[in-house]
Design a protein around this motif. Sequence first.
Motif, PDB file in Angstrom:
ATOM      1  N   ASP A 168       0.827  -1.203   0.000  1.00  0.00           N
ATOM      2  CA  ASP A 168       0.000   0.000   0.000  1.00  0.00           C
ATOM      3  C   ASP A 168       0.865   1.259   0.000  1.00  0.00           C
ATOM      4  O   ASP A 168       0.546   2.241  -0.670  1.00  0.00           O
ATOM      5  CB  ASP A 168      -0.919  -0.030   1.223  1.00  0.00           C
ATOM      6  CG  ASP A 168      -1.942   1.087   1.184  1.00  0.00           C
ATOM      7  OD1 ASP A 168      -2.823   1.051   0.299  1.00  0.00           O
ATOM      8  OD2 ASP A 168      -1.848   1.996   2.030  1.00  0.00           O
ATOM      9  N   TYR A 169       1.975   1.214   0.734  1.00  0.00           N
ATOM     10  CA  TYR A 169       2.826   2.400   0.788  1.00  0.00           C
ATOM     11  C   TYR A 169       3.557   2.607  -0.533  1.00  0.00           C
ATOM     12  O   TYR A 169       3.827   3.756  -0.927  1.00  0.00           O
ATOM     13  CB  TYR A 169       3.834   2.269   1.929  1.00  0.00           C
ATOM     14  CG  TYR A 169       4.533   3.573   2.231  1.00  0.00           C
ATOM     15  CD1 TYR A 169       3.910   4.562   2.977  1.00  0.00           C
ATOM     16  CD2 TYR A 169       5.815   3.814   1.745  1.00  0.00           C
ATOM     17  CE1 TYR A 169       4.544   5.764   3.242  1.00  0.00           C
ATOM     18  CE2 TYR A 169       6.453   5.016   2.014  1.00  0.00           C
ATOM     19  CZ  TYR A 169       5.811   5.988   2.754  1.00  0.00           C
ATOM     20  OH  TYR A 169       6.441   7.179   3.011  1.00  0.00           O
ATOM     21  N   ARG A 170       3.874   1.537  -1.225  1.00  0.00           N
ATOM     22  CA  ARG A 170       4.512   1.692  -2.534  1.00  0.00           C
ATOM     23  C   ARG A 170       3.563   2.360  -3.528  1.00  0.00           C
ATOM     24  O   ARG A 170       4.006   3.112  -4.401  1.00  0.00           O
ATOM     25  CB  ARG A 170       4.961   0.328  -3.056  1.00  0.00           C
ATOM     26  CG  ARG A 170       6.287  -0.133  -2.436  1.00  0.00           C
ATOM     27  CD  ARG A 170       6.646  -1.532  -2.838  1.00  0.00           C
ATOM     28  NE  ARG A 170       7.985  -1.893  -2.355  1.00  0.00           N
ATOM     29  CZ  ARG A 170       8.454  -3.125  -2.321  1.00  0.00           C
ATOM     30  NH1 ARG A 170       7.697  -4.144  -2.752  1.00  0.00           N
ATOM     31  NH2 ARG A 170       9.676  -3.356  -1.863  1.00  0.00           N
ATOM     32  N   LYS A 171       2.274   2.095  -3.379  1.00  0.00           N
ATOM     33  CA  LYS A 171       1.306   2.795  -4.226  1.00  0.00           C
ATOM     34  C   LYS A 171       1.333   4.294  -3.928  1.00  0.00           C
ATOM     35  O   LYS A 171       1.270   5.132  -4.841  1.00  0.00           O
ATOM     36  CB  LYS A 171      -0.096   2.235  -3.997  1.00  0.00           C
ATOM     37  CG  LYS A 171      -0.271   0.795  -4.455  1.00  0.00           C
ATOM     38  CD  LYS A 171      -1.681   0.303  -4.156  1.00  0.00           C
ATOM     39  CE  LYS A 171      -1.853  -1.154  -4.574  1.00  0.00           C
ATOM     40  NZ  LYS A 171      -3.216  -1.656  -4.243  1.00  0.00           N
ATOM     41  N   THR A 172       1.421   4.618  -2.627  1.00  0.00           N
ATOM     42  CA  THR A 172       1.515   6.034  -2.264  1.00  0.00           C
ATOM     43  C   THR A 172       2.791   6.663  -2.809  1.00  0.00           C
ATOM     44  O   THR A 172       2.802   7.813  -3.282  1.00  0.00           O
ATOM     45  CB  THR A 172       1.470   6.175  -0.733  1.00  0.00           C
ATOM     46  OG1 THR A 172       0.248   5.611  -0.243  1.00  0.00           O
ATOM     47  CG2 THR A 172       1.575   7.625  -0.308  1.00  0.00           C
ATOM     48  N   LEU A 173       3.887   5.884  -2.760  1.00  0.00           N
ATOM     49  CA  LEU A 173       5.152   6.398  -3.278  1.00  0.00           C
ATOM     50  C   LEU A 173       5.076   6.618  -4.784  1.00  0.00           C
ATOM     51  O   LEU A 173       5.596   7.621  -5.299  1.00  0.00           O
ATOM     52  CB  LEU A 173       6.279   5.421  -2.934  1.00  0.00           C
ATOM     53  CG  LEU A 173       7.701   5.886  -3.269  1.00  0.00           C
ATOM     54  CD1 LEU A 173       8.067   7.133  -2.480  1.00  0.00           C
ATOM     55  CD2 LEU A 173       8.701   4.760  -2.971  1.00  0.00           C
ATOM     56  N   ASP A 174       4.423   5.713  -5.501  1.00  0.00           N
ATOM     57  CA  ASP A 174       4.260   5.894  -6.947  1.00  0.00           C
ATOM     58  C   ASP A 174       3.425   7.132  -7.252  1.00  0.00           C
ATOM     59  O   ASP A 174       3.733   7.890  -8.191  1.00  0.00           O
ATOM     60  CB  ASP A 174       3.609   4.653  -7.555  1.00  0.00           C
ATOM     61  CG  ASP A 174       4.509   3.426  -7.469  1.00  0.00           C
ATOM     62  OD1 ASP A 174       5.739   3.602  -7.322  1.00  0.00           O
ATOM     63  OD2 ASP A 174       3.990   2.286  -7.530  1.00  0.00           O
ATOM     64  N   LEU A 175       2.372   7.337  -6.473  1.00  0.00           N
ATOM     65  CA  LEU A 175       1.543   8.526  -6.666  1.00  0.00           C
ATOM     66  C   LEU A 175       2.338   9.801  -6.374  1.00  0.00           C
ATOM     67  O   LEU A 175       2.228  10.805  -7.101  1.00  0.00           O
ATOM     68  CB  LEU A 175       0.307   8.447  -5.777  1.00  0.00           C
ATOM     69  CG  LEU A 175      -0.644   9.645  -5.834  1.00  0.00           C
ATOM     70  CD1 LEU A 175      -1.201   9.815  -7.253  1.00  0.00           C
ATOM     71  CD2 LEU A 175      -1.789   9.479  -4.839  1.00  0.00           C
ATOM     72  N   SER A 176       3.161   9.739  -5.330  1.00  0.00           N
ATOM     73  CA  SER A 176       3.982  10.910  -4.992  1.00  0.00           C
ATOM     74  C   SER A 176       5.002  11.191  -6.093  1.00  0.00           C
ATOM     75  O   SER A 176       5.317  12.362  -6.385  1.00  0.00           O
ATOM     76  CB  SER A 176       4.692  10.694  -3.659  1.00  0.00           C
ATOM     77  OG  SER A 176       3.750  10.481  -2.624  1.00  0.00           O
ATOM     78  N   LYS A 177       5.531  10.119  -6.727  1.00  0.00           N
ATOM     79  CA  LYS A 177       6.466  10.323  -7.826  1.00  0.00           C
ATOM     80  C   LYS A 177       5.766  11.008  -8.998  1.00  0.00           C
ATOM     81  O   LYS A 177       6.349  11.914  -9.643  1.00  0.00           O
ATOM     82  CB  LYS A 177       7.021   8.978  -8.275  1.00  0.00           C
ATOM     83  CG  LYS A 177       8.079   9.079  -9.381  1.00  0.00           C
ATOM     84  CD  LYS A 177       9.313   9.828  -8.897  1.00  0.00           C
ATOM     85  CE  LYS A 177      10.469   9.705  -9.911  1.00  0.00           C
ATOM     86  NZ  LYS A 177      10.137  10.256 -11.213  1.00  0.00           N
ATOM     87  N   ALA A 178       4.532  10.613  -9.243  1.00  0.00           N
ATOM     88  CA  ALA A 178       3.782  11.272 -10.317  1.00  0.00           C
ATOM     89  C   ALA A 178       3.517  12.731  -9.967  1.00  0.00           C
ATOM     90  O   ALA A 178       3.586  13.623 -10.842  1.00  0.00           O
ATOM     91  CB  ALA A 178       2.471  10.527 -10.560  1.00  0.00           C
ATOM     92  N   GLN A 179       3.229  13.003  -8.684  1.00  0.00           N
ATOM     93  CA  GLN A 179       3.015  14.394  -8.271  1.00  0.00           C
ATOM     94  C   GLN A 179       4.301  15.202  -8.378  1.00  0.00           C
ATOM     95  O   GLN A 179       4.277  16.388  -8.718  1.00  0.00           O
ATOM     96  CB  GLN A 179       2.478  14.428  -6.838  1.00  0.00           C
ATOM     97  CG  GLN A 179       1.070  13.881  -6.695  1.00  0.00           C
ATOM     98  CD  GLN A 179       0.606  13.845  -5.251  1.00  0.00           C
ATOM     99  OE1 GLN A 179       1.435  13.904  -4.332  1.00  0.00           O
ATOM    100  NE2 GLN A 179      -0.697  13.747  -5.056  1.00  0.00           N
ATOM    101  N   LEU A 180       5.444  14.556  -8.068  1.00  0.00           N
ATOM    102  CA  LEU A 180       6.717  15.251  -8.209  1.00  0.00           C
ATOM    103  C   LEU A 180       6.993  15.591  -9.658  1.00  0.00           C
ATOM    104  O   LEU A 180       7.435  16.707  -9.983  1.00  0.00           O
ATOM    105  CB  LEU A 180       7.840  14.380  -7.632  1.00  0.00           C
ATOM    106  CG  LEU A 180       9.264  14.905  -7.822  1.00  0.00           C
ATOM    107  CD1 LEU A 180       9.458  16.213  -7.057  1.00  0.00           C
ATOM    108  CD2 LEU A 180      10.288  13.860  -7.384  1.00  0.00           C
TER     109      LEU A 180
END
Length: 427
Positions: A168-180
């Motif tokens: 679940d946290y890796r999904k959040t990290l992927d989303l944060s990478k897209a936001q970055l």
Amino acid sequence: MTQKCLYLLCATLMACPPLVAQSSSPAVPPVQNVQTAPITIQQAVDRALTGNPSLAAAREHLSAVHATMLTAKARQNPSLTLLGQGVTLPEINNNGGNPYYYSANVSRLFERGQKRRWRMDGAADTADVTESQLHDQERQLVLNVRQAFTNMLAAKAALGIAEENLADYRKTLDLSKAQLDAGAITRTDYERIDLQLAQFEADDDAARLNMQQTSAQLQQLFGVDHPSPTFDVTGTLEPPPLTLTMADAENRALAARPDYQAAKQSLLLSQANARFAIASGTADPTVASEYERSGADNTFGVSVQIPLRIFDRNQGEKERTRYEVDSSRFAVTAARNQVVSDVDQAWLALNTAQRQAVRYNTHYLAEAGRVRDNLQFSYRNGNSTLLDYLDALRDYRSIHLSSLNANVQVWLAIHQLSYATATDIIP
């Protein structure tokens, strides 16, 4: 001529079947790791009772103790004495000669005071005590297996939680990478999120290691020297309902505890030893019959030998065994008090664990999940801060593991109460 011979040789070789190298032994298929079916807690207990080497050694010791009962049953053997003196050898061309003197003596010691009876009672009581000690060792092994099984179930569930949190946290990290990449967050915020991934990965590694270690500990109780990596268990950690009362648990324990039975049997053994010590103070006569031939005379006689117990009447053993009987009586009382104390303490521990499990399962776990989901949705949509989201993740992970541990403590308390009562308290 030479070309014709070469042509015939080539034709012959082409007609012959090809040579195949053959091995002297049949081919061995490669060893494959076969996934074994998960076992239940009762199957684990049965497997340990069958294959545990320490328990097997105790069973053999019990058989050896039973063999001493054969020695206790044996009666005194008679003795045969043959004697010849002054034997003359035959001369040449003579009809021979006869012994000048020879005799035959048969004697036997007769025990008085029912020594054989008390000796048999002592051997039988010793076997009973040893058998109760074997049952107590089985009880301890069952407790160890149940605890190890529950710990492995808990490790398996904790590994599932760690893997779920990591995914679940890796999904959040992927989303944060897209936001970055889109410029919605700064690189510092993204790196702070990425740094938290190390904690989730460490939790996953620790949970996986704990799973492997608990599996090895459980398999060791089965007598396995090299644990199988495919070994698995199945079961539930949901606390079961119990209808047993403390008074019922105490009565069960007093009726079934093998250590309490061993204490009472040790009292019987001490009493048998005391009676044998009293019987050993009596004199045992030896009755003998003898036939003698001296020259041409034949005689027959009977004798009775009775030791005079004037000084040594086994006073020391009588006194020692009397004190041993008193000591065994106090030991029975102490064992009974220990049984009741063990049940009461296990009962209190179970009640405390049940209350904690109810609080986590009915309130805190669901609340922590809602807070995490709300802050996760809010953060992904830009409505909450990074710190709030990370705090919610930590709280949920902590509450989830605490809830799991509360359920595990209930099961461990149930196993401890079953151990204290020497019965299965789960219907």
